[in-house]
Design a protein around this motif. Structure first.
Motif, short mmCIF file in Angstrom:
data_model
loop_
_atom_site.label_atom_id
_atom_site.label_comp_id
_atom_site.label_asym_id
_atom_site.label_seq_id
_atom_site.Cartn_x
_atom_site.Cartn_y
_atom_site.Cartn_z
N PRO A 162 -19.23 44.03 -79.39
CA PRO A 162 -20.03 44.36 -78.21
C PRO A 162 -21.14 43.35 -77.99
CG PRO A 162 -19.58 46.34 -79.49
CD PRO A 162 -19.10 45.17 -80.32
N GLY A 163 -21.38 43.00 -76.74
CA GLY A 163 -22.42 42.04 -76.41
C GLY A 163 -21.92 40.61 -76.31
N THR A 164 -20.69 40.34 -76.77
CA THR A 164 -20.14 38.99 -76.69
C THR A 164 -19.42 38.78 -75.37
OG1 THR A 164 -18.04 39.63 -77.71
CG2 THR A 164 -19.83 38.94 -79.20
N LEU A 165 -19.21 37.53 -75.03
CA LEU A 165 -18.47 37.21 -73.82
C LEU A 165 -17.06 37.77 -73.88
CD1 LEU A 165 -18.13 35.78 -71.11
CD2 LEU A 165 -17.69 33.65 -72.38
N GLU A 166 -16.40 37.67 -75.03
CA GLU A 166 -15.03 38.18 -75.16
C GLU A 166 -14.97 39.68 -74.86
OE1 GLU A 166 -15.46 34.45 -77.33
OE2 GLU A 166 -16.59 36.32 -77.36
N HIS A 167 -15.94 40.42 -75.34
CA HIS A 167 -15.99 41.86 -75.09
C HIS A 167 -16.22 42.14 -73.61
CE1 HIS A 167 -17.41 46.05 -75.46
NE2 HIS A 167 -16.74 46.07 -76.60
N PHE A 168 -17.12 41.40 -72.99
CA PHE A 168 -17.40 41.54 -71.56
C PHE A 168 -16.14 41.31 -70.73
CE2 PHE A 168 -18.21 39.24 -67.60
CZ PHE A 168 -19.09 40.07 -66.94
N LEU A 169 -15.33 40.33 -71.10
CA LEU A 169 -14.17 39.95 -70.31
C LEU A 169 -12.98 40.87 -70.48
CD1 LEU A 169 -14.22 36.08 -70.96
CD2 LEU A 169 -14.96 37.25 -68.87
N THR A 170 -12.89 41.57 -71.59
CA THR A 170 -11.65 42.28 -71.89
C THR A 170 -11.78 43.78 -72.06
OG1 THR A 170 -11.89 41.81 -74.26
CG2 THR A 170 -10.63 40.21 -72.94
N GLU A 171 -12.89 44.26 -72.58
CA GLU A 171 -12.99 45.69 -72.86
C GLU A 171 -13.41 46.45 -71.61
OE1 GLU A 171 -12.01 47.38 -75.53
OE2 GLU A 171 -11.24 45.48 -76.30
N ARG A 172 -12.47 46.59 -70.69
CA ARG A 172 -12.69 47.30 -69.42
C ARG A 172 -11.50 48.22 -69.19
NH1 ARG A 172 -16.56 44.63 -65.88
NH2 ARG A 172 -17.65 43.11 -67.17
N TYR A 173 -11.82 49.47 -68.84
CA TYR A 173 -10.78 50.48 -68.77
C TYR A 173 -10.70 51.14 -67.39
CZ TYR A 173 -10.67 49.66 -73.71
OH TYR A 173 -10.56 49.04 -74.93
N ARG A 174 -11.33 50.51 -66.41
CA ARG A 174 -11.23 50.94 -65.02
C ARG A 174 -10.71 49.78 -64.18
NH1 ARG A 174 -15.97 54.90 -62.99
NH2 ARG A 174 -15.98 56.34 -64.76
N MET A 175 -9.91 50.10 -63.17
CA MET A 175 -9.54 49.10 -62.16
C MET A 175 -9.84 49.69 -60.80
SD MET A 175 -5.40 49.25 -62.38
CE MET A 175 -4.50 50.81 -62.34
N TYR A 176 -10.58 48.93 -60.01
CA TYR A 176 -10.95 49.36 -58.68
C TYR A 176 -9.99 48.75 -57.67
CZ TYR A 176 -15.29 50.96 -60.83
OH TYR A 176 -16.20 51.62 -61.61
N THR A 177 -9.60 49.53 -56.67
CA THR A 177 -8.72 49.04 -55.62
C THR A 177 -9.23 49.50 -54.26
OG1 THR A 177 -7.21 50.96 -55.55
CG2 THR A 177 -6.78 49.27 -57.21
N SER A 178 -8.81 48.81 -53.23
CA SER A 178 -9.22 49.14 -51.88
C SER A 178 -8.03 48.97 -50.94
CB SER A 178 -10.40 48.26 -51.46
OG SER A 178 -10.94 48.70 -50.23
N ASP A 179 -8.30 49.09 -49.62
CA ASP A 179 -7.22 48.96 -48.65
C ASP A 179 -6.60 47.57 -48.74
OD1 ASP A 179 -7.70 51.50 -46.85
OD2 ASP A 179 -9.66 50.61 -47.23
#
Length: 244
Positions: A162-179
């Motif tokens: 946590p706090g590293t660039l690698e963590h920022f870039l990859t540890e994401r569990y939501r995807m936002y979408t739009s029209d």
């Protein structure tokens, strides 16, 4: 399993992500702002937005309550172009495009998640840990784009801190979408995934063709990317729910 605190919902599809390579480039926020709905804030690390091209394959895709669908080795490849965003402080991923070698995958992704999936002619070959990946977009709904690369991991994999660039870039569990275009981006949805934390390894990559980011007005072809090869992951995804 790692998750983001979305309201609990039954998973809709199980997948296996394999032979995945993260290729990242820092870019100014202003470069991406016209291509991201104004409802979303572009996330930054040390002042930079990050643009990614991510080749991988999905040898298994299983909708809930069905047996695994055997697409065959290397038959259901994907290639994503993405960046990182937040909505009311909740981090997630925004996909500019998702190229796939499956007509069914493209149709389902567009219809159920409003993701910008496009048909592509794709090829993946692996020899002694070295992956040769090629993709040519064939979908008339989007500008032509292609990617060709040879890549391999060069060291052991580990979880990011946590706090590293690698963590920022990859540890994401939501995807936002739009029209989807040509509609204006007035509605916003969120979907979720759950999987074990990413285990990332250093990698080397020779990219011989990369026009995937040109539709955004960004040319990264002369710039070396930040590279991470990922160990295979078993993933479960939920259907979208509307935010706005």
């Amino acid at each position: 399993m790692a998750t983001d605190p979305l309201p609990r919902a039954p998973w809709a599809v199980a997948m296996r992500w394999s032979r995945l390579l993260f290729c990242h480039w820092p870019v100014p926020v202003a470069t991406l702002r016209p291509h991201v709905p104004p409802l979303l804030d572009i996330d930054t690390f040390d002042g930079d937005a990050w643009l990614a091209v991510v080749p991988f394959t999905m040898p298994v895709v299983r909708p809930r309550l069905t047996p695994p669908l055997g697409f065959g080795p290397g038959a259901f490849h994907e290639l994503n172009v993405r960046t990182y965003v937040t909505y009311r402080g909740e981090p997630g991923v925004w996909f500019f495009s998702l190229d796939a070698a499956s007509a069914t995958g493209v149709a389902v992704g567009r219809a159920t998640m409003s993701l910008a999936y496009h048909r592509a002619r794709m090829r993946l070959e692996e020899t002694a840990g070295t992956v040769r990946y090629a993709s040519d977009r064939t979908d008339p709904r989007a500008p032509a784009a292609a990617f060709r690369a040879v890549y391999a991991r060069t060291g052991p994999a580990r979880a990011s801190e946590p706090g590293t660039l690698e963590h920022f870039l990859t540890e994401r569990y939501r995807m936002y979408t739009s029209d989807l275009a040509p509609r204006a981006p007035r509605r916003l949805w969120v979907g979720g995934v759950e999987h074990a934390p990413w285990r990332l390894a250093p990698a080397e990559c020779d990219i011989t063709t990369n026009t995937m980011t040109l539709p955004l007005g960004v040319d990264v072809s002369g710039r070396a990317p930040l590279l991470h090869a990922a160990e295979p992951l078993d993933v479960r995804g939920t259907l979208r729910r509307r935010l706005v």
